[in-house]
Design an enzyme around this catalytic site. Sequence first.
Site, PDB file in Angstrom:
ATOM      1  N   LYS A 204      -2.327   9.926   0.295  1.00  0.00           N
ATOM      2  CA  LYS A 204      -3.690  10.034   1.886  1.00  0.00           C
ATOM      3  C   LYS A 204      -2.899  11.035   2.518  1.00  0.00           C
ATOM      4  O   LYS A 204      -3.724  12.319   2.843  1.00  0.00           O
ATOM      5  CB  LYS A 204      -3.962   8.310   2.484  1.00  0.00           C
ATOM      6  CG  LYS A 204      -5.052   8.800   3.624  1.00  0.00           C
ATOM      7  CD  LYS A 204      -5.851   7.973   4.008  1.00  0.00           C
ATOM      8  CE  LYS A 204      -6.749   8.159   5.268  1.00  0.00           C
ATOM      9  NZ  LYS A 204      -7.119   6.872   5.843  1.00  0.00           N
ATOM     10  N   GLU A 210       8.874   7.623   0.115  1.00  0.00           N
ATOM     11  CA  GLU A 210       8.935   6.446  -1.288  1.00  0.00           C
ATOM     12  C   GLU A 210       8.204   7.629  -2.030  1.00  0.00           C
ATOM     13  O   GLU A 210       8.574   7.403  -3.418  1.00  0.00           O
ATOM     14  CB  GLU A 210       7.930   5.086  -1.308  1.00  0.00           C
ATOM     15  CG  GLU A 210       8.988   4.422  -0.105  1.00  0.00           C
ATOM     16  CD  GLU A 210       8.633   4.121   0.997  1.00  0.00           C
ATOM     17  OE1 GLU A 210       8.058   4.781   1.085  1.00  0.00           O
ATOM     18  OE2 GLU A 210       8.794   2.969   1.320  1.00  0.00           O
ATOM     19  N   GLY A 265      -6.533   3.258   4.096  1.00  0.00           N
ATOM     20  CA  GLY A 265      -5.450   2.822   2.959  1.00  0.00           C
ATOM     21  C   GLY A 265      -6.322   2.025   2.120  1.00  0.00           C
ATOM     22  O   GLY A 265      -5.789   1.973   0.705  1.00  0.00           O
ATOM     23  N   ARG A 266      -5.687   0.445   2.822  1.00  0.00           N
ATOM     24  CA  ARG A 266      -6.117  -0.630   1.930  1.00  0.00           C
ATOM     25  C   ARG A 266      -7.921  -0.620   1.360  1.00  0.00           C
ATOM     26  O   ARG A 266      -7.985  -1.303   0.869  1.00  0.00           O
ATOM     27  CB  ARG A 266      -5.729  -1.868   2.987  1.00  0.00           C
ATOM     28  CG  ARG A 266      -6.138  -1.556   4.002  1.00  0.00           C
ATOM     29  CD  ARG A 266      -5.691  -2.836   4.738  1.00  0.00           C
ATOM     30  NE  ARG A 266      -5.688  -3.172   6.617  1.00  0.00           N
ATOM     31  CZ  ARG A 266      -4.963  -2.034   7.273  1.00  0.00           C
ATOM     32  NH1 ARG A 266      -3.989  -0.571   6.603  1.00  0.00           N
ATOM     33  NH2 ARG A 266      -5.611  -1.621   8.258  1.00  0.00           N
ATOM     34  N   GLU A 351      -2.542  -6.841   6.203  1.00  0.00           N
ATOM     35  CA  GLU A 351      -2.573  -5.761   7.015  1.00  0.00           C
ATOM     36  C   GLU A 351      -3.524  -4.929   8.426  1.00  0.00           C
ATOM     37  O   GLU A 351      -3.377  -4.614   9.502  1.00  0.00           O
ATOM     38  CB  GLU A 351      -2.162  -4.186   6.604  1.00  0.00           C
ATOM     39  CG  GLU A 351      -1.192  -3.451   7.296  1.00  0.00           C
ATOM     40  CD  GLU A 351      -0.957  -2.239   5.582  1.00  0.00           C
ATOM     41  OE1 GLU A 351      -2.035  -1.713   4.953  1.00  0.00           O
ATOM     42  OE2 GLU A 351       0.126  -1.180   5.735  1.00  0.00           O
ATOM     43  N   HIS A 382       1.764 -26.187 -11.140  1.00  0.00           N
ATOM     44  CA  HIS A 382       3.629 -26.711 -11.931  1.00  0.00           C
ATOM     45  C   HIS A 382       4.452 -26.633 -10.682  1.00  0.00           C
ATOM     46  O   HIS A 382       5.826 -27.106 -10.763  1.00  0.00           O
ATOM     47  CB  HIS A 382       3.870 -26.392 -13.310  1.00  0.00           C
ATOM     48  CG  HIS A 382       2.804 -26.510 -13.964  1.00  0.00           C
ATOM     49  ND1 HIS A 382       2.802 -28.309 -14.261  1.00  0.00           N
ATOM     50  CD2 HIS A 382       1.124 -26.308 -14.523  1.00  0.00           C
ATOM     51  CE1 HIS A 382       1.617 -28.351 -14.914  1.00  0.00           C
ATOM     52  NE2 HIS A 382       0.455 -26.968 -15.300  1.00  0.00           N
ATOM     53  N   LYS A 510       8.471   2.893   9.535  1.00  0.00           N
ATOM     54  CA  LYS A 510       8.931   4.167   8.821  1.00  0.00           C
ATOM     55  C   LYS A 510       9.542   4.732   9.324  1.00  0.00           C
ATOM     56  O   LYS A 510      10.311   5.420   9.114  1.00  0.00           O
ATOM     57  CB  LYS A 510       8.036   5.112   8.790  1.00  0.00           C
ATOM     58  CG  LYS A 510       6.454   4.676   7.212  1.00  0.00           C
ATOM     59  CD  LYS A 510       5.082   5.290   6.908  1.00  0.00           C
ATOM     60  CE  LYS A 510       4.184   4.202   6.374  1.00  0.00           C
ATOM     61  NZ  LYS A 510       3.305   5.705   6.836  1.00  0.00           N
TER      62      LYS A 510
HETATM   63  O1  LIG Z   1      -1.227   6.962   1.098  1.00  0.00           O
HETATM   64  P1  LIG Z   1      -0.033   7.182   1.845  1.00  0.00           P
HETATM   65  O2  LIG Z   1      -0.598   8.135   3.157  1.00  0.00           O
HETATM   66  O3  LIG Z   1       0.784   7.093   1.219  1.00  0.00           O
HETATM   67  O4  LIG Z   1      -0.366   5.830   2.831  1.00  0.00           O
HETATM   68  C1  LIG Z   1       0.616   4.829   2.175  1.00  0.00           C
HETATM   69  C2  LIG Z   1       0.685   3.624   2.536  1.00  0.00           C
HETATM   70  O5  LIG Z   1       1.314   3.874   3.385  1.00  0.00           O
HETATM   71  C3  LIG Z   1       1.175   2.475   4.771  1.00  0.00           C
HETATM   72  O6  LIG Z   1       2.383   2.654   5.158  1.00  0.00           O
HETATM   73  C4  LIG Z   1       0.142   1.964   4.991  1.00  0.00           C
HETATM   74  O7  LIG Z   1       1.113   1.225   5.861  1.00  0.00           O
HETATM   75  C5  LIG Z   1      -0.775   1.767   4.259  1.00  0.00           C
HETATM   76  O8  LIG Z   1      -2.070   1.072   4.491  1.00  0.00           O
HETATM   77  C6  LIG Z   1      -1.049   2.712   3.255  1.00  0.00           C
HETATM   78  O9  LIG Z   1      -1.806   2.603   2.212  1.00  0.00           O
END
Ligand SMILES: O=P(O)(O)OC[C@H]1O[C@H](O)[C@H](O)[C@@H](O)[C@@H]1O
Length: 545
Positions: A204, A210, A265-266, A351, A382, A510
């Site tokens: 986004k 990463e 994002g979530r 989150e 189990h 981050k």
């Molecule tokens: O989609 P991006 O901007 O790469 O973000 C990826 C993810 O990064 C974060 O650390 C947020 O906590 C997430 O909610 C998000 O989905």
Amino acid sequence: MTHLTQSNTWQQLSQNAAALPHMRDLFAQNPSRFEQLSVKDCGLLLDYSKNRVNDETLTLLFKLAEEVNLSDKIAAMFNGDIINNTEGRAVLHTALRSKPEQVIMAEGCDIVPEVQQTLAKMTQFVESVQQGHWKGHTGKAITDIVSIGIGGSFLGPKIVSQALRPYWVKGLNCHFVANVDASSICEKLKLLDAETTLFVMSSKSFGTQETLTNTLSAKDWFLANGGSQADVAKHFVAVTSNVVKATDFGIDASNIFPMWDWVGGRYSLWSAIGLPIALLVGMDNFKQLLDGAHQMDNHFANAPFEQNMPVIMGMLSVLYGNFHHAQSHVVLTYDHYLRGLPAYFQQLDMESNGKSVMLDGTEVDFSTGPVIWGGEGTNGQHAYHQLLHQGTALIPADFIMPLQSHNPLGEHHNQLASNCFGQTQALMQGRTFDEALAELSGKHLPDSEKALISKHKVMTGNKPSNTLLMDKLTPSTLGSLIALYEHRTFVQGAIWQINSFDQWGVELGKLLGNDVLDRIGAENDASELDSSSNALINLYRQGQI
Ligand SMILES: O=P(O)(O)OC[C@H]1O[C@H](O)[C@H](O)[C@@H](O)[C@@H]1O
């Protein structure tokens, strides 16, 4: 005390929780308990009868919901009000599954047309890849998708794709890369052919370390395996709300699928972030997924609280967290395809509701989001179910099962279902000392031994669970199920008056990670850091302990 915990209703709930009879007795007193405490809509049936509630509990829970103006809060979300107050954003993932004729305003603009345009762009792209019209740089059709993203830009697409495995088109496979550990991407790339691989980069912000690092490594691999810079456009597409950054990075402008600030994002799998899902199952199935979620949106917006699945499940979670001191909640999926769902709900809920201050900045004096965890039935039976049955912590459980299997085979499904139902029954009724003793009546053991063993076999029961059933796992029922949990999360946040839509805790991690990276990479001085961080950085530089 906050105004929430001071309220009469809160106090009454506390008294009700302490005085409630064992669920065994509640069932014995009321043979219609299942009929009264179950709801069916949107292709789902929720049985919440095995919960620590009587009529008074439910009345009080719904009263609490009214006192915090839950209906107005639901309407505010659907209306596009700026309910994410710390980031100044609307929360409109529901618009992604709206109907073309709807009008939904965000910051003064109707956003439905851009949602529809993006779906149309996705349709065109998905069809061209699936039908083999989209060619790689040597003229071959695409056989493998590598989806690169993390967090919300990873888990939703991965888990929904896994859940919809029976709907995958032939000839396309998808691999998901999230972790920045090079082993993740290297293991995937080893199996792939650069001529027939398409990378979908999902971010986004287009700023997540990463994802950028993995995408650069994917591009290097592509260039080292026969592709040229000019061929990149045939093998790399991106989904992002930051088109400028994506084009600066080298993604062809026509290969960028937009998303927007008003999608968290979530909550984003319904947007073009869901592109890997659509590539695997086709746009018709992707639209069925959206439709299932849309049905749940309508249910959430319109059903009275007493019949409203997300409201019921959200209020039950409030009940256990705030009045029974439960600190975790387990999600148990009795379906192989849904094995990833607990991890998805974990991100969604933890989150969103892992917060300690209310919207106005007041520190909470009550528990907020529980730890969400879980796994696949029957495997967990189990292993960790032992703690659910006889441990000291109260852990409310959700059992999720489709009535029909995608792979009907002999006795498998009968056994799966009996295990699922048997577990909810055992959690609820438990086993008394006398029952345990009676089970040992035929054994030739001294009475003292029988009494000792019986003590160990006692299960207090009264352990709450919801059971969610559907006819069959389809894109539509899956959409309803995920939207149900999204709205359940919303309900809890609304009661606690927290912001369920920011994630400042993640942001700090981050920031500090980047600072450490500067020090590791440039061999900068780390001595002003705490002694532990300083020592760890030095050990890393040495490469040995
Ligand atoms: O989609 P991006 O901007 O790469 O973000 C990826 C993810 O990064 C974060 O650390 C947020 O906590 C997430 O909610 C998000 O989905």
